[in-house]
Design a protein around this motif. Structure first.
Motif, short mmCIF file in Angstrom:
data_model
loop_
_atom_site.label_atom_id
_atom_site.label_comp_id
_atom_site.label_asym_id
_atom_site.label_seq_id
_atom_site.Cartn_x
_atom_site.Cartn_y
_atom_site.Cartn_z
N ILE A 160 -13.41 5.25 106.88
CA ILE A 160 -12.03 5.26 106.39
C ILE A 160 -11.31 6.50 106.89
N LYS A 161 -10.10 6.28 107.43
CA LYS A 161 -9.31 7.40 107.93
C LYS A 161 -9.04 8.38 106.79
N GLY A 162 -9.23 9.63 107.04
CA GLY A 162 -8.99 10.65 106.02
C GLY A 162 -10.25 11.20 105.40
N TYR A 163 -11.38 10.54 105.65
CA TYR A 163 -12.65 11.00 105.06
C TYR A 163 -13.00 12.42 105.50
N ASN A 164 -12.92 12.67 106.80
CA ASN A 164 -13.25 14.01 107.32
C ASN A 164 -12.28 15.07 106.82
N GLU A 165 -11.01 14.67 106.70
CA GLU A 165 -10.00 15.62 106.23
C GLU A 165 -10.28 16.06 104.79
N ILE A 166 -10.74 15.12 103.96
CA ILE A 166 -11.06 15.45 102.57
C ILE A 166 -12.27 16.37 102.50
N LYS A 167 -13.30 16.06 103.26
CA LYS A 167 -14.47 16.94 103.30
C LYS A 167 -14.08 18.33 103.77
N SER A 168 -13.24 18.38 104.80
CA SER A 168 -12.79 19.65 105.34
C SER A 168 -12.05 20.48 104.30
N ALA A 169 -11.18 19.81 103.53
CA ALA A 169 -10.41 20.51 102.48
C ALA A 169 -11.33 21.05 101.39
N ILE A 170 -12.37 20.30 101.05
CA ILE A 170 -13.32 20.75 100.02
C ILE A 170 -14.12 21.94 100.53
N PHE A 171 -14.52 21.91 101.79
CA PHE A 171 -15.25 23.05 102.36
C PHE A 171 -14.37 24.30 102.39
N VAL A 172 -13.08 24.13 102.69
CA VAL A 172 -12.17 25.28 102.73
C VAL A 172 -12.04 25.93 101.35
N ILE A 173 -11.86 25.12 100.32
CA ILE A 173 -11.67 25.70 98.99
C ILE A 173 -12.95 26.39 98.52
N ASN A 174 -14.11 25.86 98.91
CA ASN A 174 -15.37 26.54 98.62
C ASN A 174 -15.42 27.90 99.33
N ALA A 175 -14.99 27.91 100.59
CA ALA A 175 -14.99 29.15 101.37
C ALA A 175 -14.08 30.20 100.74
N GLU A 188 -15.55 19.57 110.60
CA GLU A 188 -15.10 18.28 110.07
C GLU A 188 -13.69 17.92 110.56
N ASN A 189 -12.85 18.95 110.70
CA ASN A 189 -11.46 18.69 111.08
C ASN A 189 -10.90 19.92 111.81
N THR A 190 -10.87 19.87 113.12
CA THR A 190 -10.42 21.03 113.91
C THR A 190 -8.94 21.33 113.68
N ASN A 191 -8.20 20.36 113.15
CA ASN A 191 -6.76 20.58 112.89
C ASN A 191 -6.48 21.11 111.50
N ASN A 192 -7.53 21.48 110.76
CA ASN A 192 -7.31 22.07 109.44
C ASN A 192 -6.89 23.52 109.63
N ILE A 193 -5.61 23.77 109.45
CA ILE A 193 -5.04 25.09 109.76
C ILE A 193 -5.59 26.16 108.82
N GLU A 194 -5.86 25.79 107.56
CA GLU A 194 -6.41 26.75 106.61
C GLU A 194 -7.82 27.18 107.01
N ALA A 195 -8.59 26.22 107.52
CA ALA A 195 -9.96 26.51 107.93
C ALA A 195 -9.96 27.44 109.15
#
Length: 297
Positions: A147-162, A184-191
């Motif tokens: 499902i589109k968005g799965y990697n983005e959600i994982k990426s967001a969760i990893f960022v908040i943990n970091a 998980e998502n190279t376009n995650n600007i926060e990461a």
């Protein structure tokens, strides 16, 4: 979007789920004004929809500056209300928990942030993240890997943990989570930004530059995010590449166009122009002194 719109247009069939899904489609498609319009209209008919309340709060947060305390507190209250409406459920949509956790970190409420991180990690571990009814019969992460968005959600969760780990002094662990988030998502600007900051802290300037350049290429529409990227990239270039001092100066100038009262930027411009243009250098130093005096008042 067209599917949900056609149900309304051709069959005059409207219910809470269709309006909610249509709004979420616009939100994820970055048509924020249209999403906001639909969410607000839907909320008047269905005031107890916690997902719509969540997305409206997220929209409000996305427009805030670092110093917009009144609206920040209002958005926080709206997120808490949505969370309460869902009975503080562990399966609350991840976007709500991630942003609420972020607010706790900003407010220095590290214990509360840690609890929400644990809830998010449990969602990942046990496969309980749900994707807004995109698949009624496939509720687990494992079953929804396509499902589109799965990697983005994982990426967001990893960022908040970091960010949480960084706030309690666990820099090495935070680095791992930022790295996993980028994977998980190279376009995650926060990461990318978080990874760049850690490289900067460890004086790995070339890797820091790569991360901040990646951020600049992605460049979020939120002007406050853009400001931070320009400032950090300018700082890294001023340290690592003497031949690119002009580029560094230009980045700091772009940064103060966005945030005209940032003292650090004026001081840095004063330093960089010290030998090249003493008169301009002095003007930037004087502006920094003026801002410091204003803050003291």
């Amino acid at each position: 979007i067209e599917f949900f719109a056609s149900l309304i247009r051709e069959y005059n069939y409207v219910n809470e789920n269709i309006l909610e899904s249509l709004g979420i489609c616009y939100y994820k498609g970055n048509k924020i004004d249209k999403a906001k319009e639909i969410f607000e209209a839907t909320l008047t008919q269905y005031p107890n929809n916690y997902k719509i309340k969540t997305y409206l709060a997220l929209i409000k947060l996305s427009y805030l500056s670092d110093e917009d305390n009144n609206n920040f507190n209002e958005a926080y209250k709206e997120l808490m209300m949505a969370y309460k409406m869902n009975n503080f459920n562990d399966n609350t949509i991840p976007a709500l928990l991630v942003n609420l956790c972020n607010i706790f970190l900003i407010s220095g409420k590290f214990e509360e942030a840690g609890i929400l991180c644990e809830k998010l990690n449990n969602q990942l571990e046990y496969g309980e993240i749900k994707f807004n009814k995109e698949s009624k019969n496939e509720n687990t992460l494992q079953n929804n890997s396509n499902i589109k968005g799965y990697n983005e959600i994982k990426s967001a969760i990893f960022v908040i943990n970091a960010k949480y780990l960084l706030s309690i002094g666990k820099k090495e662990d935070a680095f791992i989570y930022f790295l996993r988030s980028v994977q998980e998502n190279t376009n995650n600007i926060e990461a990318q930004f978080g990874l760049g900051r850690i490289y900067l802290l460890t004086q790995n300037f070339s890797e820091a530059e790569n991360c901040f350049m990646e951020c600049k290429n992605i460049l979020d529409e939120n002007k406050w995010v853009s400001f931070k990227i320009l400032k950090y990239l300018g700082y890294v270039l001023s340290i690592t590449k003497y031949k690119e001092i002009e580029k560094s100066i230009d980045l700091f100038k772009q940064a103060i166009e966005i945030k005209k009262d940032d003292i650090d930027c004026y001081i840095k411009l004063g330093e960089l122009l010290n030998l090249r243009d003493p008169d301009k250098s002095l003007k930037y130093y004087m502006k920094a002194v003026e801002l410091i005096k204003m803050k003291k008042k």
